[in-house]
Design a protein around this motif. Structure first.
Motif, PDB file in Angstrom:
ATOM      1  N   UNK A   1       0.834  -1.199   0.000  1.00 59.18           N
ATOM      2  CA  UNK A   1       0.000   0.000   0.000  1.00 59.18           C
ATOM      3  C   UNK A   1       0.871   1.252   0.000  1.00 59.18           C
ATOM      4  N   UNK A   2       1.962   1.238   0.749  1.00 60.44           N
ATOM      5  CA  UNK A   2       2.854   2.402   0.779  1.00 60.44           C
ATOM      6  C   UNK A   2       3.456   2.654  -0.600  1.00 60.44           C
ATOM      7  N   UNK A   3       3.786   1.593  -1.329  1.00 58.13           N
ATOM      8  CA  UNK A   3       4.340   1.769  -2.674  1.00 58.13           C
ATOM      9  C   UNK A   3       3.271   2.284  -3.638  1.00 58.13           C
ATOM     10  N   UNK A   4       2.040   1.829  -3.488  1.00 56.27           N
ATOM     11  CA  UNK A   4       0.944   2.345  -4.306  1.00 56.27           C
ATOM     12  C   UNK A   4       0.807   3.852  -4.071  1.00 56.27           C
ATOM     13  N   UNK A   5       0.885   4.262  -2.815  1.00 55.21           N
ATOM     14  CA  UNK A   5       0.778   5.688  -2.491  1.00 55.21           C
ATOM     15  C   UNK A   5       1.961   6.469  -3.051  1.00 55.21           C
ATOM     16  N   UNK A   6       3.168   5.895  -2.979  1.00 55.67           N
ATOM     17  CA  UNK A   6       4.367   6.580  -3.469  1.00 55.67           C
ATOM     18  C   UNK A   6       4.340   6.752  -4.982  1.00 55.67           C
ATOM     19  N   UNK A   7       3.962   5.678  -5.693  1.00 53.25           N
ATOM     20  CA  UNK A   7       4.052   5.677  -7.155  1.00 53.25           C
ATOM     21  C   UNK A   7       2.790   6.159  -7.837  1.00 53.25           C
ATOM     22  N   UNK A   8       1.646   6.064  -7.147  1.00 49.75           N
ATOM     23  CA  UNK A   8       0.399   6.538  -7.723  1.00 49.75           C
ATOM     24  C   UNK A   8      -0.077   5.762  -8.923  1.00 49.75           C
ATOM     25  N   UNK A   9       0.349   4.507  -9.041  1.00 49.33           N
ATOM     26  CA  UNK A   9      -0.012   3.706 -10.211  1.00 49.33           C
ATOM     27  C   UNK A   9       0.112   2.233  -9.874  1.00 49.33           C
ATOM     28  N   UNK A  10      -0.944   1.472 -10.138  1.00 50.10           N
ATOM     29  CA  UNK A  10      -0.876   0.023  -9.917  1.00 50.10           C
ATOM     30  C   UNK A  10       0.111  -0.631 -10.865  1.00 50.10           C
ATOM     31  N   UNK A  11       0.159  -0.158 -12.108  1.00 52.10           N
ATOM     32  CA  UNK A  11       1.074  -0.759 -13.078  1.00 52.10           C
ATOM     33  C   UNK A  11       2.528  -0.531 -12.685  1.00 52.10           C
TER      34      UNK A  11
ATOM     35  N   UNK B   1       7.512  -2.944 -10.576  1.00 53.48           N
ATOM     36  CA  UNK B   1       8.533  -2.976  -9.535  1.00 53.48           C
ATOM     37  C   UNK B   1       8.611  -4.342  -8.871  1.00 53.48           C
ATOM     38  N   UNK B   2       7.454  -4.998  -8.730  1.00 54.34           N
ATOM     39  CA  UNK B   2       7.401  -6.275  -8.021  1.00 54.34           C
ATOM     40  C   UNK B   2       7.399  -7.479  -8.967  1.00 54.34           C
ATOM     41  N   UNK B   3       7.517  -7.196 -10.271  1.00 52.67           N
ATOM     42  CA  UNK B   3       7.480  -8.258 -11.260  1.00 52.67           C
ATOM     43  C   UNK B   3       6.215  -9.103 -11.095  1.00 52.67           C
ATOM     44  N   UNK B   4       5.084  -8.432 -10.952  1.00 48.89           N
ATOM     45  CA  UNK B   4       3.782  -9.087 -10.774  1.00 48.89           C
ATOM     46  C   UNK B   4       2.817  -8.508 -11.801  1.00 48.89           C
ATOM     47  N   UNK B   5       1.651  -9.096 -11.902  1.00 53.72           N
ATOM     48  CA  UNK B   5       0.634  -8.582 -12.808  1.00 53.72           C
ATOM     49  C   UNK B   5      -0.143  -7.455 -12.121  1.00 53.72           C
ATOM     50  N   UNK B   6      -0.733  -6.581 -12.941  1.00 50.77           N
ATOM     51  CA  UNK B   6      -1.548  -5.496 -12.393  1.00 50.77           C
ATOM     52  C   UNK B   6      -2.732  -6.066 -11.626  1.00 50.77           C
ATOM     53  N   UNK B   7      -3.288  -7.169 -12.133  1.00 54.68           N
ATOM     54  CA  UNK B   7      -4.439  -7.769 -11.458  1.00 54.68           C
ATOM     55  C   UNK B   7      -4.070  -8.266 -10.065  1.00 54.68           C
ATOM     56  N   UNK B   8      -2.853  -8.777  -9.894  1.00 48.43           N
ATOM     57  CA  UNK B   8      -2.415  -9.223  -8.568  1.00 48.43           C
ATOM     58  C   UNK B   8      -2.346  -8.052  -7.600  1.00 48.43           C
ATOM     59  N   UNK B   9      -1.786  -6.938  -8.061  1.00 50.20           N
ATOM     60  CA  UNK B   9      -1.683  -5.751  -7.207  1.00 50.20           C
ATOM     61  C   UNK B   9      -3.076  -5.210  -6.902  1.00 50.20           C
ATOM     62  N   UNK B  10      -3.957  -5.208  -7.918  1.00 52.64           N
ATOM     63  CA  UNK B  10      -5.320  -4.714  -7.720  1.00 52.64           C
ATOM     64  C   UNK B  10      -6.072  -5.558  -6.697  1.00 52.64           C
TER      65      UNK B  10
END
Length: 305
Positions: free
Chosen positions: A12-22, A27-36
């Motif tokens: 969540x902190x990285x989402x706030x820092x970067x302002x983008x799920x993609x 950064x985490x080598x994951x899919x956008x759907x996983x982060x979502x």
């Protein structure tokens, strides 16, 4: 809320820092759907909408900002706890992400990597090289090597040395166009200036103990220190370069100092900057300790500030 994992707080902190799920997904080598899905799981656990989603990106709701503040406190405490236990381990290990300017990376950090590896074979270093100042939280930087005083009291800064600047040109250029005898003579020369940082074009002098500043008007300019050095080496004009870059080239006969008797070197402190919650991690301390010793040794052997 007790079901929320520490990893979710970091995410969540990285989402706030970067302002983008993609961006977080890359950064985490994951899919956008996983982060979502992870973000949806966090919101469900909190029972509140934490993020506004729009075509322009993500912004935090009031509840999201409150949650972020607690996330940073909790994950910061966890980092400190990790540091306390890691200090008892025999060898620093893992990746350290280091941001620096191109000149510091090329002439100070890269030559030091081999001895750092010999001293701490389990350490891995990723260099993030940019002459612009990195946002440590947003870019996930462990250590930023910066010149000048620290800009905020929310970081831990350790002095490593100084970076001085002087004027240089090739011997061929000076032979063809005459050697400047005083700062005013520079107006008759081709000057190489910085297009990214305006104050670096304010060239300082001490003439009979009186400070003078010449605002350099460039015939050529670049926002890269490395390119500025290359322009000078091509015999295209006089450049203001860091001594750590230029003095080895002077010893090789490739450059010559200009107005050395009156240039004000104005040594600028170099600091290793870490975020408060990270500075005690052994892998970070090991890197900074090594570079403090390395910078000092290089300055002493080369005879520059």
């Amino acid at each position: 809320m007790r079901e929320i994992r520490f990893e979710d707080m970091h995410l969540f902190a990285r989402v706030a820092d970067l302002g983008s799920l993609s961006a977080v997904a890359r950064e985490r080598d994951a899919s956008v759907s996983q982060v979502s899905r992870a973000l949806a799981r966090i919101e469900q656990s909190c029972g509140a909408r934490l993020v506004h989603r729009s075509t322009h990106g993500l912004t935090l709701t009031a509840e999201g900002q409150t949650f972020l503040d607690y996330c940073r406190r909790i994950t910061g405490a966890l980092d400190e706890l990790e540091g306390e236990f890691a200090q008892q381990s025999s060898q620093p290990s893992g990746w350290v992400r280091v941001a620096s300017s191109s000149v510091v990376a090329e002439y100070l950090l890269i030559p030091s990597i081999d001895s750092l590896q010999q001293q701490h074979p389990q350490l891995r270093v990723e260099l993030v090289v940019d002459d612009r100042m990195a946002d440590m939280a947003r870019d996930g930087i462990d250590i930023a090597i910066r010149t000048g005083p620290p800009l905020t009291d929310t970081v831990v800064a350790r002095p490593l040395g100084t970076l001085a600047r002087a004027l240089y040109a090739t011997p061929g250029y000076l032979q063809a166009r005459s050697v400047p005898q005083q700062p005013g003579d520079l107006r008759q020369h081709r000057l190489i200036t910085n297009s990214a940082v305006a104050f670096l074009n304010h060239w300082p002098f001490l003439v009979d103990g009186v400070p003078e500043v010449l605002v350099a008007e460039g015939h050529w300019r670049s926002g890269s220190t490395a390119i500025t050095a290359r322009l000078a080496l091509q015999g295209l004009g006089i450049a203001r370069l860091a001594t750590v870059v230029a003095e080895p080239l002077v010893r090789q006969g490739l450059l010559a100092p200009v107005l050395a008797d009156c240039v004000d070197l104005q040594p600028t402190p170099i600091h290793a900057i870490t975020l408060t919650r990270r500075h005690r991690l052994p892998k970070i301390q090991a890197c900074i300790d090594h570079w403090a010793t390395w910078f000092s040794a290089q300055a002493s052997s080369a005879g520059y500030p």
